[in-house]
Design a protein around this motif. Sequence first.
Motif, mmCIF file in Angstrom:
data_model
loop_
_atom_site.group_PDB
_atom_site.id
_atom_site.type_symbol
_atom_site.label_atom_id
_atom_site.label_comp_id
_atom_site.label_asym_id
_atom_site.label_seq_id
_atom_site.Cartn_x
_atom_site.Cartn_y
_atom_site.Cartn_z
ATOM 1 N N SER A 92 0.821 -1.208 0.000
ATOM 2 C CA SER A 92 0.000 0.000 0.000
ATOM 3 C C SER A 92 0.855 1.258 0.000
ATOM 4 O O SER A 92 1.916 1.314 0.632
ATOM 5 N N VAL A 93 0.369 2.270 -0.699
ATOM 6 C CA VAL A 93 0.989 3.591 -0.699
ATOM 7 C C VAL A 93 -0.078 4.589 -0.280
ATOM 8 O O VAL A 93 -1.102 4.740 -0.950
ATOM 9 N N GLU A 94 0.143 5.275 0.839
ATOM 10 C CA GLU A 94 -0.825 6.247 1.343
ATOM 11 C C GLU A 94 -0.740 7.553 0.558
ATOM 12 O O GLU A 94 0.338 8.141 0.429
ATOM 13 N N LEU A 95 -1.870 8.001 0.039
ATOM 14 C CA LEU A 95 -1.933 9.231 -0.735
ATOM 15 C C LEU A 95 -2.853 10.281 -0.112
ATOM 16 O O LEU A 95 -2.955 11.390 -0.629
ATOM 17 N N ARG A 96 -3.505 9.928 0.984
ATOM 18 C CA ARG A 96 -4.583 10.768 1.508
ATOM 19 C C ARG A 96 -4.132 12.189 1.867
ATOM 20 O O ARG A 96 -4.935 13.115 1.882
ATOM 21 N N TYR A 97 -2.847 12.365 2.152
ATOM 22 C CA TYR A 97 -2.374 13.696 2.518
ATOM 23 C C TYR A 97 -1.794 14.473 1.342
ATOM 24 O O TYR A 97 -1.262 15.566 1.537
ATOM 25 N N LEU A 98 -1.869 13.908 0.146
ATOM 26 C CA LEU A 98 -1.510 14.655 -1.060
ATOM 27 C C LEU A 98 -2.774 15.378 -1.514
ATOM 28 O O LEU A 98 -3.530 14.891 -2.358
ATOM 29 N N GLU A 99 -3.003 16.535 -0.933
ATOM 30 C CA GLU A 99 -4.297 17.208 -1.051
ATOM 31 C C GLU A 99 -4.590 17.758 -2.437
ATOM 32 O O GLU A 99 -5.722 18.144 -2.731
ATOM 33 N N GLN A 100 -3.574 17.797 -3.312
ATOM 34 C CA GLN A 100 -3.811 18.335 -4.647
ATOM 35 C C GLN A 100 -4.171 17.253 -5.668
ATOM 36 O O GLN A 100 -4.384 17.576 -6.830
ATOM 37 N N LEU A 101 -4.245 16.007 -5.223
ATOM 38 C CA LEU A 101 -4.819 14.959 -6.068
ATOM 39 C C LEU A 101 -6.326 15.157 -6.105
ATOM 40 O O LEU A 101 -6.966 15.270 -5.057
ATOM 41 N N LYS A 102 -6.934 15.154 -7.279
ATOM 42 C CA LYS A 102 -8.348 15.485 -7.393
ATOM 43 C C LYS A 102 -9.210 14.365 -7.955
ATOM 44 O O LYS A 102 -10.426 14.472 -7.945
ATOM 45 N N ASP A 103 -8.608 13.278 -8.462
ATOM 46 C CA ASP A 103 -9.386 12.295 -9.196
ATOM 47 C C ASP A 103 -8.796 10.908 -8.979
ATOM 48 O O ASP A 103 -7.582 10.736 -8.975
ATOM 49 N N GLN A 104 -9.667 9.910 -8.828
ATOM 50 C CA GLN A 104 -9.194 8.536 -8.662
ATOM 51 C C GLN A 104 -8.363 8.091 -9.859
ATOM 52 O O GLN A 104 -7.437 7.281 -9.710
ATOM 53 N N GLU A 105 -8.674 8.606 -11.030
ATOM 54 C CA GLU A 105 -7.897 8.229 -12.206
ATOM 55 C C GLU A 105 -6.468 8.747 -12.127
ATOM 56 O O GLU A 105 -5.555 8.171 -12.725
ATOM 57 N N GLN A 106 -6.245 9.841 -11.401
ATOM 58 C CA GLN A 106 -4.878 10.288 -11.149
ATOM 59 C C GLN A 106 -4.152 9.288 -10.248
ATOM 60 O O GLN A 106 -2.974 8.982 -10.456
ATOM 61 N N SER A 107 -4.862 8.776 -9.239
ATOM 62 C CA SER A 107 -4.266 7.768 -8.357
ATOM 63 C C SER A 107 -3.903 6.513 -9.137
ATOM 64 O O SER A 107 -2.841 5.919 -8.927
ATOM 65 N N ALA A 108 -4.798 6.097 -10.035
ATOM 66 C CA ALA A 108 -4.510 4.927 -10.864
ATOM 67 C C ALA A 108 -3.278 5.174 -11.728
ATOM 68 O O ALA A 108 -2.424 4.290 -11.885
ATOM 69 N N ALA A 109 -3.167 6.389 -12.271
ATOM 70 C CA ALA A 109 -1.990 6.723 -13.079
ATOM 71 C C ALA A 109 -0.725 6.674 -12.230
ATOM 72 O O ALA A 109 0.329 6.219 -12.698
ATOM 73 N N LEU A 110 -0.805 7.124 -10.990
ATOM 74 C CA LEU A 110 0.359 7.074 -10.101
ATOM 75 C C LEU A 110 0.815 5.635 -9.885
ATOM 76 O O LEU A 110 2.025 5.362 -9.817
ATOM 77 N N ALA A 111 -0.133 4.719 -9.771
ATOM 78 C CA ALA A 111 0.224 3.310 -9.590
ATOM 79 C C ALA A 111 0.994 2.804 -10.807
ATOM 80 O O ALA A 111 2.020 2.113 -10.671
ATOM 81 N N TYR A 112 0.523 3.144 -11.998
ATOM 82 C CA TYR A 112 1.212 2.721 -13.215
ATOM 83 C C TYR A 112 2.569 3.408 -13.358
ATOM 84 O O TYR A 112 3.548 2.804 -13.831
ATOM 85 N N LEU A 113 2.643 4.670 -12.982
ATOM 86 C CA LEU A 113 3.911 5.394 -13.048
ATOM 87 C C LEU A 113 4.929 4.819 -12.069
ATOM 88 O O LEU A 113 6.120 4.699 -12.382
ATOM 89 N N LEU A 114 4.452 4.454 -10.867
ATOM 90 C CA LEU A 114 5.337 3.834 -9.872
ATOM 91 C C LEU A 114 5.882 2.509 -10.406
ATOM 92 O O LEU A 114 7.083 2.228 -10.305
#
Length: 584
Positions: free
Chosen positions: A499-521
Amino acid sequence: MNTATELRTKLMNIDHRGYPAYKDLKGQYNFGDYVLSIDHVQGDPFASPSRLSVRVQKDKAGFPTDYYDTPEKRITLQDHLTRLFGRQVSGGSFQAKGSGKSGLLSVSRCGQQVLERTAMRIKDGEVILRFEAGFPANGRTINARELEKMLFDILPDCVRKSLYYANIDKERLQKAILLCEDQQYIRQCLVERGLCAFIADGSVLPRESGISEKPMKGAITFRSPESLKVVLKAPHRGEISGMGIPKGITLFVGGGYHGKSTILQALQNGVYNHIAGDGREFVLTDSSAFKLRAEDGRSIMGVDISPFIKNLPNKKDTVHFSTEDASGSTSQAANLMEALESGSSLILIDEDTSATNFMVRDRLMAQVIAPGEEPITPFIDRVRGMYEDLGVSSVIVAGSSGAFFHMADTIIQMKEYVPIDITKRAKEAVAAYVCEAEARGVSGSDGKDGNSAADSGLDVHFPDFNKMRCPAPDMALKKEERIKIKAMGTSELSLNKESVELRYLEQLKDQEQSAALAYLLKYAQLKMMDGKKDLSQIGELLEEQLDSKGLESLFEHGDVSTQLARPRKQEILACINRYRRLKI
């Protein structure tokens, strides 16, 4: 390539068969005005929906070339068409009946921000739309008649009304493109005028609720103080007046519930363009701005936090600081140093979400606890050097402490959601406060005037720090045949159950951005991390790839397996830094 007639024949041949027979439909079909591609077929009617795409050639789509001749306008056009198609399929979804997800038609749900998404791609005028469909079944038996209705009746109507320039509201699209050009003009003005942010007069900053991004009805509109007002002449809208926040150190103060946090939230979201009607269309912030906060419990790997914390009692190395469970002060120090590593030139801070001992240290405490016994150099002692030596500005919200009054270049009081420039009055109060303390023979005060290195004559320059963190590849991950990826809203993602916690990255606005971060990682781990490239270089390489090849380049063999939205470099590196298997 198959024809639409051949698709219809295939449907009739598999009617009433077991659901897996739907997989025979994979392929491309020419519908005349567009090509339909069935890219992935769901395993059963209760599984994730099937993935389809529509391709419309340039001459048939017919969109003006000057609507996509810059990246910003292209993204705006893509966003606009995605919204149009979304409105069309919302009416057509579930008109076809069956069990499970039968009849579902859906596309990416766009919020108030304009984001680049894999759902829509315009390349050289050709339109490519990716969406999901629930293939109908009765139980787990194929209902081909209902899918025929979806693909031959409902879908063509949605495509015609949203992906062809001749059929859409041209005036509304033009307004979206012109708004984009005005927004980009103002972003350029920020650079030219030495500003780090701009808030237009008449902007609506409050949102209707804590779970809604839509503007609050009846909210007080923004009005700039005269001393900070700038007037910009946008190419289409003409003159736009508003508050220009100059580079340097800006402080927002005021009583509770008067709008301090609201204005900071508007600024942190100002890194994105917003759609018309949002109220924040002309709230535009330095695109590299990073919202800084404490983050207890996060992992840190090899970060140089020595500008803020050193000489720990356990002799722990703070030049290459690592921990699995950071405190408030060490996490905030690491977050700041990582933001600098990502290229941020504006830091946004709310004292309510900050570690107090990281932010300030009052004079009384400094007198009681000798300097050599305190490992923390507070942010107040570094904020001036951060700007003068590194060119990094700060916007700080404070409601209970006047510690930053003497450090700030600009001080704004929020009173009933109205900003008032009180810089001169606040500076006079600071001077009088210091004189009064000296008259009483007090060498220090209770800290409300803010103890700092500048006061004590110490060096205020920002110290040199280690900028070279070169991550090694995760060899265990490289050996995996299949790497599972999952995004849980904007709060968390997982890479092979890590797991990677993202909840405190307050400028993330969309779940699709989170999905992109997973692929980028995943991509960075497998293809870029070699122990030689530092994280800043990796971030730049990922940005270059997204610019030139798009988000689709993250998928193996060109298989677009989920919908993604592009995050900023700041969130990309923040995600990598929070991966607990990171090795420096």
